[in-house]
Design a protein around this motif. Structure first.
Motif, PDB file in Angstrom:
ATOM      1  N   THR A   1     -25.729 -32.976  20.975  1.00 40.60           N
ATOM      2  CA  THR A   1     -24.944 -34.046  21.618  1.00 40.60           C
ATOM      3  C   THR A   1     -25.760 -35.323  21.772  1.00 40.60           C
TER       4      THR A   1
ATOM      5  N   SER B   1     -23.859 -36.464  17.472  1.00 43.12           N
ATOM      6  CA  SER B   1     -23.344 -36.562  18.842  1.00 43.12           C
ATOM      7  C   SER B   1     -21.815 -36.591  18.888  1.00 43.12           C
TER       8      SER B   1
ATOM      9  N   THR C   1     -20.124 -33.304  17.641  1.00 40.11           N
ATOM     10  CA  THR C   1     -20.366 -32.181  18.545  1.00 40.11           C
ATOM     11  C   THR C   1     -19.481 -32.270  19.783  1.00 40.11           C
ATOM     12  N   LYS C   2     -19.397 -33.449  20.363  1.00 41.09           N
ATOM     13  CA  LYS C   2     -18.559 -33.624  21.554  1.00 41.09           C
ATOM     14  C   LYS C   2     -17.094 -33.358  21.243  1.00 41.09           C
TER      15      LYS C   2
ATOM     16  N   VAL D   1     -24.917 -30.177  29.145  1.00 41.92           N
ATOM     17  CA  VAL D   1     -23.949 -30.395  28.059  1.00 41.92           C
ATOM     18  C   VAL D   1     -22.636 -30.906  28.635  1.00 41.92           C
TER      19      VAL D   1
ATOM     20  N   ASN E   1     -22.776 -34.489  29.496  1.00 44.53           N
ATOM     21  CA  ASN E   1     -22.698 -35.386  28.335  1.00 44.53           C
ATOM     22  C   ASN E   1     -21.276 -35.510  27.791  1.00 44.53           C
ATOM     23  N   LEU E   2     -20.469 -34.497  28.050  1.00 40.90           N
ATOM     24  CA  LEU E   2     -19.086 -34.551  27.565  1.00 40.90           C
ATOM     25  C   LEU E   2     -18.262 -35.552  28.372  1.00 40.90           C
TER      26      LEU E   2
END
Length: 617
Positions: free
Chosen positions: A575, A581, A584-585, A613, A616-617
């Motif tokens: 991410t 990044s 993946t998100k 994680v 970061n989402l």
């Protein structure tokens, strides 16, 4: 026959010394002699023909004995085997009884046969020891130099109690110097050093004044080494070493100076004399084959640290081909490093030749591996280094990569003096040779390192490609794989593909025999570091784009990996990677509620990777 009997009688006596043959005296005409008896000529010829017709027998002596018995009287009856053995035993006992301390030796041997049995009950062994001490006490000095009695004394020292051991050791005071030179007695000294701490100082003091001679003695040198390396305290080790400095230090010990540097700082005028005696003594050690001893290594190191260029070359001429024998000690390895640093190209070639058969062992030595690093630093002929050293490393590369010290040899070729893999002391030790290297080596250090890396890179990539699973399952070998992917030259795609193939497995199918590498330590951190190498220092040159390739392999299982604390950090790196990044998100979005539900009720220090994680989402 008369002639035969006369011949047998003549030969039945004990053999006599050979006497020069004399010509027979002349007899009256018509007469001849046979065994001193005058006979007629015709009778003589008949007797000669009869003798020549008799066959030669191998058992003439036995026949002769039988004839002697016939002549002497009636023959004695032949003894049976049992009776014969009894007679022999009686004669043997009579001979033993005539030897010194016979009344003690035989009973002691019988007790020893019981005492040395490992399965002997403790109570029985104590009783045997009491009986044994009753026999040998007061007589130890009289029997120690005999092989059989030496073994008995050693066993008593092994199984006796503290008081009994000290009694034996006390009786030998004043004899330890002589015992150390004895083929059998030296083992008693070793046992007393081991089992009798009270007498260690006494034994070591008996060596004072004689160390220079004893270190060259075949038997005694091992005792000196054992005392120095294992049992002596710092002050005693210093006293033993000082005797190498010259006659003055054999008699007068300098208690307040622990090293040669301190002595020379206090008395600079003594340097020439000390260096002369060191060279003489150490040369003798080389000739006598005692270069493997740690006490010699310490003295050699002090010599190299204070010797002039000419004195160093004089020592190199003597020991350049023996340096490989001292790499197992700290001081010995440093001496070998000095040798490589100051040697001429010709001398270095000779040293490489001696090192080649032992490359694997040296790489795995606690101190010896530093010699390999110095070798990579100073030898300009990289083609020779590749043929003699790198090629041997390649043969056993998997084993070396997994070893605590061996992996540093490979990592040095990949990453140089990285503080990540070398201690500050090791880096400082290597750096001390840089000034000397500038005078003894012509090739630029960067060029030398680049050439060596080019030689080993193909083998490293091939190793990772063929043995990826076994290497990344070892924490130390993981470092080698990581640096190979970052720094090795040439095409590394085969190694990358092998790692991606392992990561592509379904995490639900992970087994103890073949675990999924993203769910295990240390491989989870290894994969995370490879993903970070795309955007974070240290970066791979050229970039591996590993994150993008890994995401393509594990995208179906991202939801499973993010829920595991180990593998969640790999997902976190994806991410953060600019190349992966966004994608993946996007793939994790459907799993957001599941992740929130998983973290509900968990403490802040639990499942940290998963929590980051989600953030970061």
């Amino acid at each position: 026959m008369a002639v035969t009997k006369r011949k047998a009688s003549a030969t039945s006596e004990a053999p006599q010394k050979k006497v020069k043959a004399q010509k027979p005296q002349e007899q009256p005409s018509g007469k001849k002699t046979l065994f001193g008896k005058a006979i007629e000529a015709e009778e003589y010829e008949d007797e000669q023909e009869e003798l020549e017709e008799q066959p030669i027998r191998d058992d003439d002596g036995d026949n002769q004995d039988a004839m002697d018995i016939d002549q002497a009287g009636p023959q004695k009856p032949k003894m049976s085997s049992k009776e014969s053995n009894a007679v022999k035993k009686q004669l043997r006992d009579q001979r033993r009884a005539q030897k010194p301390n016979a009344e003690m030796v035989m009973p002691a041997k019988k007790l020893w046969e019981k005492l040395r049995l490992k399965e002997q009950p403790k109570a029985d062994r104590q009783a045997i020891m009491l009986e044994m001490m009753g026999l040998i006490q007061g007589k130890v000095q009289d029997i120690i130099f005999k092989h059989d009695m030496s073994r008995i004394i050693q066993t008593c020292l092994k199984w006796g109690n503290e008081e009994q051991r000290n009694i034996i050791a006390g009786e030998l005071v004043g004899q330890y110097l002589t015992l150390s030179k004895s083929m059998y007695g030296r083992f008693i000294v070793v046992k007393i050093l081991h089992y009798c701490p009270k007498y260690r100082e006494t034994i070591i003091k008996e060596f004072y004044g004689k160390v220079r001679q004893l270190i060259k003695h075949k038997e005694a040198s091992e005792i000196i080494e054992d005392a120095y390396a294992t049992y002596a305290n710092a002050a005693q080790r210093t006293a033993l070493v000082q005797e190498f400095y010259g006659p003055e230090f054999r008699v007068f010990k300098v208690d307040d100076k622990k090293t040669l540097s301190e002595i020379l700082e206090h008395s600079p005028a003594k340097k020439e004399s000390i260096m002369k005696h060191l060279l003489e003594t150490l040369t003798g050690c080389m000739e006598k084959g005692t270069i493997g001893f740690s006490i010699v290594h310490r003295v050699l190191l002090e010599y190299f640290e204070h010797a002039s260029a000419k004195e160093i070359q004089d020592m190199l001429d003597v020991m350049k081909e023996q340096a490989v024998e001292m790499l197992h000690t700290k001081e010995g390895a440093q001496v070998a490093m000095f040798c490589l640093m100051h040697a001429t190209p010709k001398d270095r070639k000779a040293m490489l030749k001696t090192i080649k058969p032992y490359v694997l062992k040296i790489c795995k030595e606690e101190y010896g591996h530093m010699v390999m690093l110095r070798l990579f630093d100073v030898v300009d002929d990289t083609v020779l280094v590749n043929k003699a050293i790198v090629s041997e490393i390649v043969k056993e590369m998997s084993d070396i990569a997994k070893d605590k010290f061996g992996r540093r040899v490979i990592l040095y070729l990949l990453a140089g003096r990285s503080p990540k893999y070398l201690s500050p002391y090791s880096i400082e030790l290597l750096a001390k040779g840089d000034a000397v290297r500038a005078n003894t080596s012509k090739k630029d250090a960067a060029v030398r390192s680049s050439e060596l890396l080019n030689y080993i890179s193909p083998a490293l990539v091939s190793l990772v490609a063929t043995k990826a699973r076994s290497l990344i399952s070892e924490p130390l070998a993981c470092q080698v794989v990581y640096e190979t992917l970052l720094r090795a030259t040439g095409d590394k795609q085969a190694a990358v593909d092998a790692l991606l193939e392992l990561a592509a497995a379904d995490p639900k199918e992970s087994t103890s025999d073949e675990p999924n590498p993203l769910l295990q330590m240390p491989t989870d951190r290894f994969f995370k570091s490879l993903v970070q190498s795309d955007y974070k220092e240290p970066k791979a040159e050229p970039s591996l784009h590993f994150g993008k390739a890994l995401l393509a392999k594990i995208s179906p299982y991202l939801g499973d990996y993010v829920q595991q604390n180990q593998s969640a950090f790999i997902v976190l790196a994806l991410t953060e990677n600019p190349e992966t990044s966004e994608e993946t998100k996007k793939k994790l979005a459907p799993h957001k509620k599941t992740i929130e539900k998983l973290l509900k009720g968990k403490g802040e220090k639990e499942m940290v990777g998963t929590r980051l994680v989600l953030k970061n989402l």
